[in-house]
Structures are given as structure tokens and as C-alpha cells.
Design a protein around this motif. Structure first.
Motif, PDB file in Angstrom:
ATOM      1  N   ALA A  29      -1.231   6.003  -6.727  1.00  0.00           N
ATOM      2  CA  ALA A  29      -0.718   5.519  -5.182  1.00  0.00           C
ATOM      3  C   ALA A  29      -1.814   5.615  -4.452  1.00  0.00           C
ATOM      4  O   ALA A  29      -3.240   6.241  -4.858  1.00  0.00           O
ATOM      5  N   ASP A  30      -1.671   4.151  -3.625  1.00  0.00           N
ATOM      6  CA  ASP A  30      -2.832   3.953  -2.872  1.00  0.00           C
ATOM      7  C   ASP A  30      -3.306   5.190  -2.048  1.00  0.00           C
ATOM      8  O   ASP A  30      -4.937   5.882  -1.659  1.00  0.00           O
ATOM      9  N   VAL A  31      -2.689   6.263  -1.125  1.00  0.00           N
ATOM     10  CA  VAL A  31      -2.793   7.380  -0.626  1.00  0.00           C
ATOM     11  C   VAL A  31      -2.245   8.448  -0.409  1.00  0.00           C
ATOM     12  O   VAL A  31      -0.519   8.167  -0.947  1.00  0.00           O
ATOM     13  N   VAL A  32      -2.474   9.373  -0.914  1.00  0.00           N
ATOM     14  CA  VAL A  32      -1.605  10.599  -1.118  1.00  0.00           C
ATOM     15  C   VAL A  32      -2.027  11.370   0.169  1.00  0.00           C
ATOM     16  O   VAL A  32      -2.687  12.222   0.724  1.00  0.00           O
ATOM     17  N   HIS A  33      -0.626  12.049   0.819  1.00  0.00           N
ATOM     18  CA  HIS A  33      -0.580  13.100   1.616  1.00  0.00           C
ATOM     19  C   HIS A  33      -0.148  14.289   1.067  1.00  0.00           C
ATOM     20  O   HIS A  33       0.699  14.595   0.162  1.00  0.00           O
ATOM     21  N   ASN A  34      -0.389  15.370   2.001  1.00  0.00           N
ATOM     22  CA  ASN A  34      -0.698  17.048   1.520  1.00  0.00           C
ATOM     23  C   ASN A  34       1.380  17.185   2.672  1.00  0.00           C
ATOM     24  O   ASN A  34       0.888  16.966   3.672  1.00  0.00           O
ATOM     25  N   HIS A  71      19.954  16.107   9.177  1.00  0.00           N
ATOM     26  CA  HIS A  71      20.410  16.834  10.763  1.00  0.00           C
ATOM     27  C   HIS A  71      18.474  17.631  11.840  1.00  0.00           C
ATOM     28  O   HIS A  71      18.627  18.008  12.167  1.00  0.00           O
ATOM     29  N   GLY A  72      17.849  16.060  10.984  1.00  0.00           N
ATOM     30  CA  GLY A  72      17.215  15.811  12.085  1.00  0.00           C
ATOM     31  C   GLY A  72      15.707  17.127  11.610  1.00  0.00           C
ATOM     32  O   GLY A  72      14.420  17.227  12.647  1.00  0.00           O
ATOM     33  N   PHE A  73      15.893  18.092  10.384  1.00  0.00           N
ATOM     34  CA  PHE A  73      14.868  18.901  10.530  1.00  0.00           C
ATOM     35  C   PHE A  73      13.885  18.830  10.009  1.00  0.00           C
ATOM     36  O   PHE A  73      13.574  19.020   8.799  1.00  0.00           O
ATOM     37  N   ALA A  74      13.108  18.134  10.724  1.00  0.00           N
ATOM     38  CA  ALA A  74      11.437  17.618  10.143  1.00  0.00           C
ATOM     39  C   ALA A  74      10.923  18.705  10.041  1.00  0.00           C
ATOM     40  O   ALA A  74       9.366  18.727  10.722  1.00  0.00           O
ATOM     41  N   ASP A  75      10.213  19.592   9.227  1.00  0.00           N
ATOM     42  CA  ASP A  75       9.557  21.065   8.740  1.00  0.00           C
ATOM     43  C   ASP A  75       8.632  20.664   8.867  1.00  0.00           C
ATOM     44  O   ASP A  75       7.750  21.459   7.279  1.00  0.00           O
ATOM     45  N   ASN A  76       8.214  19.462   7.215  1.00  0.00           N
ATOM     46  CA  ASN A  76       7.409  19.020   6.701  1.00  0.00           C
ATOM     47  C   ASN A  76       7.021  17.803   6.404  1.00  0.00           C
ATOM     48  O   ASN A  76       7.940  17.230   7.071  1.00  0.00           O
ATOM     49  N   LEU A  77       5.904  17.708   6.453  1.00  0.00           N
ATOM     50  CA  LEU A  77       5.765  16.169   5.868  1.00  0.00           C
ATOM     51  C   LEU A  77       6.585  14.817   5.264  1.00  0.00           C
ATOM     52  O   LEU A  77       6.941  13.906   6.097  1.00  0.00           O
ATOM     53  N   LEU A  78       6.839  15.358   4.856  1.00  0.00           N
ATOM     54  CA  LEU A  78       8.345  14.457   3.888  1.00  0.00           C
ATOM     55  C   LEU A  78       9.502  14.216   4.667  1.00  0.00           C
ATOM     56  O   LEU A  78      10.231  13.406   4.685  1.00  0.00           O
ATOM     57  N   GLU A  88       1.039  -1.227   0.492  1.00  0.00           N
ATOM     58  CA  GLU A  88      -0.016   0.199   0.006  1.00  0.00           C
ATOM     59  C   GLU A  88       1.286   1.542   0.158  1.00  0.00           C
ATOM     60  O   GLU A  88       1.588   1.596   1.339  1.00  0.00           O
ATOM     61  N   THR A  89       1.251   2.099  -1.026  1.00  0.00           N
ATOM     62  CA  THR A  89       1.594   3.351  -0.785  1.00  0.00           C
ATOM     63  C   THR A  89       1.207   4.096  -0.396  1.00  0.00           C
ATOM     64  O   THR A  89       0.498   4.990  -1.023  1.00  0.00           O
ATOM     65  N   HIS A  90       1.861   4.975   0.051  1.00  0.00           N
ATOM     66  CA  HIS A  90       1.326   6.563   0.882  1.00  0.00           C
ATOM     67  C   HIS A  90       2.635   7.280   0.176  1.00  0.00           C
ATOM     68  O   HIS A  90       3.745   7.312   0.130  1.00  0.00           O
ATOM     69  N   LEU A  91       1.989   9.022  -0.564  1.00  0.00           N
ATOM     70  CA  LEU A  91       3.096   9.533  -1.374  1.00  0.00           C
ATOM     71  C   LEU A  91       2.818  11.144  -1.473  1.00  0.00           C
ATOM     72  O   LEU A  91       1.453  11.303  -0.282  1.00  0.00           O
ATOM     73  N   VAL A  92       3.965  11.337  -0.015  1.00  0.00           N
ATOM     74  CA  VAL A  92       4.077  12.265  -0.699  1.00  0.00           C
ATOM     75  C   VAL A  92       4.805  13.231  -1.317  1.00  0.00           C
ATOM     76  O   VAL A  92       6.236  12.474  -1.523  1.00  0.00           O
ATOM     77  N   VAL A  93       4.446  14.456  -1.548  1.00  0.00           N
ATOM     78  CA  VAL A  93       5.253  15.432  -2.873  1.00  0.00           C
ATOM     79  C   VAL A  93       5.630  16.601  -2.473  1.00  0.00           C
ATOM     80  O   VAL A  93       4.527  17.122  -2.440  1.00  0.00           O
TER      81      VAL A  93
END
Length: 204
Positions: free
Chosen positions: A61-66, A99-106, A33-38
């Protein structure tokens, strides 16, 4: 039984075809099951390189994320996945991951993949590499990521860009243990006629 989930990220580096053909292969194989984030740049690059609109990407994709939806399912380690692939992976995204800079969902999803000790494959696209790139690759690798530049396998005698890309896609699928037919010619050893440069003389 539910299929394992695989997160696929597409960023703005050149090489959008890799992510697109990976998604198409996974859809055809039906193993995950694919989860896509672009990223926004990823959508722009896909349009420029392939003439593919965002709606066309999403349909693969099966599921798309913003990318701005930091509260999405893939932002949590309790949402179990088989891992994540970022294909292609820009140097900006590599730096954020390193550097662990998780500033967006990707980048958050990549951070989750690492902290949960799941497989993270970074199909990094840049050349030549400067020292910052090399150090970031080292940091990401030390944390458990797999750096996988899309290097052509010339022994397979590729005839088209699609041949080159599909070999890379096949190698990505290999890393997740997916059986596939994306690599028609695998390395099976050097033919005897080519050993020692085709000569019977010992190699110096």
C-alpha cells in the motif's frame, strides 16, 4: 495531478488473497493512491492462508493506517477518496457497517464512505448465509454499499485459485472504472454452437 485515493480494508474472513492481489494490481496499475487498514484478525488470516506477514502486507500500500487510529485521515469525510473496498469482508464487519457501529478505523472509514455517498464494495465471504447475514446485506445495500461475494466465473474456465481470485479483482476494479487486464476472458455472449443446448430444436 494527484491520483485518486482508494481505501482498502482487509478483515479476518477467509480469502485474504483477494485483498492482497487487489493491492498488488493497484500498485502495478498506478491508478490510485491506496490507503490500507487491516483488522487484527485480517493479519492473522493473511499469515495463515498466504504466509504473508504484516510488513509484507503494508509494503503493498501507499499509506498504511492502524486499525485503532480513529483519528486517521480516512476517518473524516473531508479527506476525499474514490471510495473503499473491504476484501474480504467478514460477517462481523458487515454487521458493523450495516448498523453504523464504527468501533475502529476500518468500520469508521466504511461509515464515512457511505455518509459521503462514495462507492463502498463489500467482498463478503461466508456460506451458507443465515438470516442475520441476509438482513445485514440488505441494510448495507439499502444504504448504498455494493455486496460482491467472490463468486467464480466458470465460463472463463479457471485453472488455478489465482485465476478465480484475479477475476474477482478485475470485477472490483471494474466497479471503480479502472482499466486493467485482470480478466483475460470476458463474457461476450453464448457461442451459436451452444445455443439451445447445441441443438437446432427450439428450447422448451
Amino acid at each position: 495531478m494527484a491520483r485518486p485515493r482508494l481505501v482498502v480494508g482487509i478483515t479476518g474472513a477467509s480469502g485474504a488473497m483477494i485483498g492482497v492481489r487487489l493491492l498488488a494490481a493497484l500498485r502495478r496499475l498506478g491508478t490510485h493512491e491506496t490507503h490500507l487498514v487491516v483488522s487484527p484478525s485480517g493479519a492473522v488470516t493473511a499469515a495463515q492462508e498466504l504466509g504473508v506477514g504484516r510488513a509484507d502486507l503494508d509494503r503493498l500500500a501507499d499509506v498504511v493506517h492502524n486499525v485503532r487510529d480513529i483519528g486517521a485521515s480516512i476517518a473524516s469525510g473531508s479527506f476525499v477518496t474514490a471510495g473503499m473496498v473491504i476484501a474480504p469482508c467478514s460477517m462481523k464487519t458487515l454487521a458493523a457497517v450495516a448498523h453504523g457501529f464504527a468501533d475502529n478505523l476500518l468500520t469508521r472509514a466504511a461509515d464515512v464512505t457511505l455518509k459521503e455517498r462514495r462507492r463502498l464494495v463489500l467482498v463478503v465471504r461466508e456460506t451458507p448465509l443465515n438470516l442475520a447475514h441476509l438482513r445485514n446485506l440488505t441494510l448495507a445495500t439499502e444504504m448504498g454499499a455494493i455486496a460482491m461475494p467472490p463468486v467464480p466465473a466458470f465460463y472463463a474456465h479457471p485453472k488455478t485459485i489465482e485465476d478465480v481470485v484475479d477475476h474477482t479483482v478485475g470485477r472490483i476494479l471494474d466497479l471503480f472504472g479502472v482499466e486493467h487486464g485482470e480478466i483475460p476472458q470476458r463474457w461476450s455472449g453464448l457461442a451459436d454452437s451452444f445455443r439451445n443446448g447445441g441443438s437446432d430444436e427450439p428450447e422448451c
